[in-house]
Write a protein that holds these residues in place. Sequence first.
Motif, PDB file in Angstrom:
ATOM      1  N   GLY A  64       0.911  -1.218   0.008  1.00  0.00           N
ATOM      2  CA  GLY A  64       0.103   0.104   0.065  1.00  0.00           C
ATOM      3  C   GLY A  64       0.825   1.402  -0.022  1.00  0.00           C
ATOM      4  O   GLY A  64       0.116   2.320   0.349  1.00  0.00           O
ATOM      5  N   ILE A  65       1.963   1.354  -0.347  1.00  0.00           N
ATOM      6  CA  ILE A  65       2.796   2.584  -0.494  1.00  0.00           C
ATOM      7  C   ILE A  65       2.404   3.191  -1.738  1.00  0.00           C
ATOM      8  O   ILE A  65       2.196   2.870  -2.782  1.00  0.00           O
ATOM      9  CB  ILE A  65       4.280   1.873  -0.677  1.00  0.00           C
ATOM     10  N   PRO A  66       2.144   4.608  -1.316  1.00  0.00           N
ATOM     11  CA  PRO A  66       1.371   5.429  -2.093  1.00  0.00           C
ATOM     12  C   PRO A  66       2.071   5.680  -3.781  1.00  0.00           C
ATOM     13  O   PRO A  66       1.548   5.576  -4.778  1.00  0.00           O
ATOM     14  CB  PRO A  66       0.867   6.519  -1.790  1.00  0.00           C
ATOM     15  N   ILE A  67       3.435   5.865  -3.590  1.00  0.00           N
ATOM     16  CA  ILE A  67       4.127   5.874  -4.791  1.00  0.00           C
ATOM     17  C   ILE A  67       5.341   5.304  -4.878  1.00  0.00           C
ATOM     18  O   ILE A  67       6.248   4.947  -3.851  1.00  0.00           O
ATOM     19  CB  ILE A  67       4.686   7.466  -4.841  1.00  0.00           C
ATOM     20  N   VAL A  68       5.338   4.321  -5.942  1.00  0.00           N
ATOM     21  CA  VAL A  68       6.592   3.402  -6.206  1.00  0.00           C
ATOM     22  C   VAL A  68       7.214   3.746  -7.109  1.00  0.00           C
ATOM     23  O   VAL A  68       6.607   3.596  -8.398  1.00  0.00           O
ATOM     24  CB  VAL A  68       6.063   1.806  -5.979  1.00  0.00           C
ATOM     25  N   VAL A  69       8.701   3.923  -7.124  1.00  0.00           N
ATOM     26  CA  VAL A  69       9.442   4.521  -8.363  1.00  0.00           C
ATOM     27  C   VAL A  69      10.423   3.070  -8.428  1.00  0.00           C
ATOM     28  O   VAL A  69      11.158   3.014  -7.376  1.00  0.00           O
ATOM     29  CB  VAL A  69      10.131   5.786  -8.067  1.00  0.00           C
ATOM     30  N   ALA A  70      10.553   2.753  -9.714  1.00  0.00           N
ATOM     31  CA  ALA A  70      11.428   1.735  -9.994  1.00  0.00           C
ATOM     32  C   ALA A  70      12.267   2.025 -10.854  1.00  0.00           C
ATOM     33  O   ALA A  70      12.251   2.663 -12.033  1.00  0.00           O
ATOM     34  CB  ALA A  70      10.669   0.301 -10.339  1.00  0.00           C
TER      35      ALA A  70
END
Length: 219
Positions: free
Chosen positions: A95-101
């Motif tokens: 549920g982490i709002p923003i995930v950057v990969a």
Amino acid sequence: MFYIKKQVLVIGLGRFGSSLAITLEKQGCEVLAIDEKIENTESVADYVTQAIQMDITDQKNFDLIGASNFDIAVVSAGIAQSASVIATLMCKEAGIPIVVAKANSELHAKILFKIGADKVVFPERDMGIKLGHSLASQSVLDLIQMTEEYSLIEIIAPKPWVGKSLTELDLRKEYGVNIVATKTEHGKFSIPMATCMINEGDVLVIIGDTNSLSKIEKL
């Protein structure tokens, strides 16, 4: 009024991940940095809120960090693609709002987007694009690629534009671009009005598609 610090999880502490973690901490975020290699966590331990050596793709380890409390996760892993995919999926499911990969290839990026990554970055490719623009044109100071088609460039005002107002130049009609900000050689920053005059030495921040910006770089 209280300022709430952003909680950021950085997974993978190669050159990109470690520099990102340190920069985020300097910008006022609380950073938890994680890597499988102890030497990588030790290299940033003095510069971030907490650095932990662990295999984040192990569900038991992941559960220990309280991932749901983070505002942002960055999977910057210089690890196997399968591991970065697993870490990205786990962050989204937590549920982490923003995930950057970080991606190593177009196929890798497609997979990351498919499993829910909010943003995918190509640090090496983007740096290559930026360097290419700066080397090819002495007037280009910086470039930020926003999408595959649109970018922002920071450019020294081309000589043909000096002494003219934005109304006279009509850049939207002429080139399909917009000047979103200007900075004088004395450092004064402003959002320009239509009557704004372009002076020699001004720095212009311009948004537009790749083809249009390329034409401006050649002026």
